[in-house]
Design a protein around this motif. Structure first.
Motif, PDB file in Angstrom:
ATOM      1  N   THR A 148       0.817  -1.300  -0.141  1.00 47.28           N
ATOM      2  CA  THR A 148       0.048  -0.035   0.015  1.00 47.28           C
ATOM      3  C   THR A 148       0.913   1.137  -0.151  1.00 47.28           C
ATOM      4  O   THR A 148       2.063   1.267   0.448  1.00 47.28           O
ATOM      5  N   MET A 149       0.396   2.282  -0.213  1.00 43.61           N
ATOM      6  CA  MET A 149       1.153   3.604  -0.387  1.00 43.61           C
ATOM      7  C   MET A 149       1.410   3.815   1.089  1.00 43.61           C
ATOM      8  O   MET A 149       2.589   4.314   1.268  1.00 43.61           O
ATOM      9  N   ARG A 150       0.688   3.624   2.002  1.00 46.39           N
ATOM     10  CA  ARG A 150       0.981   3.889   3.410  1.00 46.39           C
ATOM     11  C   ARG A 150       2.284   2.771   3.791  1.00 46.39           C
ATOM     12  O   ARG A 150       3.171   3.520   4.680  1.00 46.39           O
ATOM     13  N   ALA A 151       2.289   1.763   3.670  1.00 46.21           N
ATOM     14  CA  ALA A 151       3.129   0.596   3.954  1.00 46.21           C
ATOM     15  C   ALA A 151       4.488   1.081   3.453  1.00 46.21           C
ATOM     16  O   ALA A 151       5.650   0.980   3.876  1.00 46.21           O
ATOM     17  N   GLY A 204       5.411   4.071   2.026  1.00 48.62           N
ATOM     18  CA  GLY A 204       5.930   5.333   2.823  1.00 48.62           C
ATOM     19  C   GLY A 204       6.616   5.017   4.215  1.00 48.62           C
ATOM     20  O   GLY A 204       7.536   5.677   4.382  1.00 48.62           O
ATOM     21  N   ALA A 205       6.096   4.269   4.823  1.00 51.84           N
ATOM     22  CA  ALA A 205       6.855   3.795   6.166  1.00 51.84           C
ATOM     23  C   ALA A 205       7.942   2.991   5.846  1.00 51.84           C
ATOM     24  O   ALA A 205       9.023   3.418   6.691  1.00 51.84           O
ATOM     25  N   GLU A 225       5.443  10.095   4.686  1.00 52.59           N
ATOM     26  CA  GLU A 225       4.299  10.059   4.720  1.00 52.59           C
ATOM     27  C   GLU A 225       3.733   9.577   3.366  1.00 52.59           C
ATOM     28  O   GLU A 225       4.546   9.797   2.211  1.00 52.59           O
ATOM     29  N   ALA A 226       2.481   8.757   3.402  1.00 55.03           N
ATOM     30  CA  ALA A 226       1.970   8.288   2.056  1.00 55.03           C
ATOM     31  C   ALA A 226       1.963   9.309   0.903  1.00 55.03           C
ATOM     32  O   ALA A 226       1.954   9.167  -0.163  1.00 55.03           O
ATOM     33  N   MET A 227       1.468  10.470   1.603  1.00 50.78           N
ATOM     34  CA  MET A 227       1.287  11.683   0.547  1.00 50.78           C
ATOM     35  C   MET A 227       2.490  12.035  -0.082  1.00 50.78           C
ATOM     36  O   MET A 227       2.322  12.466  -1.234  1.00 50.78           O
ATOM     37  N   THR A 228       3.573  11.870   0.547  1.00 49.95           N
ATOM     38  CA  THR A 228       4.918  12.129  -0.137  1.00 49.95           C
ATOM     39  C   THR A 228       5.253  11.270  -1.643  1.00 49.95           C
ATOM     40  O   THR A 228       5.452  11.929  -2.467  1.00 49.95           O
ATOM     41  N   TYR A 234       3.079  10.385  -3.363  1.00 53.83           N
ATOM     42  CA  TYR A 234       2.179  10.933  -4.909  1.00 53.83           C
ATOM     43  C   TYR A 234       2.862  12.049  -5.657  1.00 53.83           C
ATOM     44  O   TYR A 234       2.331  12.195  -6.635  1.00 53.83           O
ATOM     45  N   LYS A 266      -2.026   4.575  -7.110  1.00 54.96           N
ATOM     46  CA  LYS A 266      -1.521   3.195  -6.717  1.00 54.96           C
ATOM     47  C   LYS A 266      -1.082   2.530  -8.254  1.00 54.96           C
ATOM     48  O   LYS A 266      -0.439   2.021  -8.199  1.00 54.96           O
TER      49      LYS A 266
END
Length: 219
Positions: A37-40, A42-43, A48-51, A53, A59
């Motif tokens: 996922t974008m969140r995973a 990003g971690a 952050e996931a927004m970064t 993008y 996705k």
């Protein structure tokens, strides 16, 4: 005076689209495509996931980029005026390069079997191969069939290789040791000597057979 362009809001120093895609490939190899996922991701990158993008807008763009990265890193980049007389060697290097790339990142296989590779960078690479083949005298439709046939061979072979490897690691090849040598003498001999069991050798044989067939189809 520095010529560095200022970073946009949310961008991080040292992070690039290629770095995001490479980390995504590594992540999928370790944890599987379903966990991405974008969140995973990003971690994993410490952002952050927004970064993310700023580098991959969706996705779907991330998935397309992973296919692109795997494909373009693995297959040779031919020049726009690639010698048409060397088309057989060109296809051979293409197939072997793609196999090695998929073996390095087997987590991408579900995408390779279900999603077309359609980014401009990927299509640019295919266009050069098509130009080489049509200049060698192949009809455009036949040339596209040749490339797609090779890709299907590579993807299918790598999928089988990785599955067999997983089964062997889990002890799934025990049936070989239980073969009756009186009933299956040739299979027992092959298992004991390793003849006909080398993945790379089998792949090279299949590629050579296909390319030989391609050559005959042009005559």
């Amino acid at each position: 005076m520095s010529t560095d362009r200022p970073r946009g809001p949310g961008q991080r120093a040292g992070l690039t689209r290629q770095a995001v895609l490479d980390h995504a490939l590594d992540y999928v190899d370790r944890r599987g495509l379903s966990a991405l996922t974008m969140r995973a991701l990003g971690a994993e990158l410490g952002v952050e996931a927004m970064t993310l993008y700023h580098y991959v807008p969706t996705k779907d763009a991330l998935l397309d980029g992973m296919l692109e990265r795997s494909f373009t890193l693995a297959t040779p980049a031919l020049s726009a005026d690639a010698d048409a007389s060397s088309w057989q060697q060109g296809l051979r290097e293409f197939a072997h390069g793609l196999r090695q790339g998929l073996l390095r990142h087997p987590g991408i296989l579900p995408l390779a079997t279900s999603r077309p590779a359609v980014t401009p960078e990927t299509l640019d690479r295919v266009e050069v191969y098509l130009r080489m083949l049509t200049h060698a005298g192949f009809d455009l439709g036949r040339a596209l069939h040749m490339i797609n046939t090779l890709v299907l061979l590579v993807v299918g072979h790598v999928a089988a290789e990785t599955q067999v490897t997983r089964q062997a690691e889990a002890g799934g090849a025990e049936w070989l040791s239980a073969l009756d040598p009186a009933r299956y003498p040739l299979m027992v001999e092959a298992a004991a000597t390793g003849r006909g069991t080398d993945d790379a050798e089998r792949f090279a044989f299949a590629v050579d057979c296909l390319i030989t067939g391609f050559a005959h189809s042009a005559s």
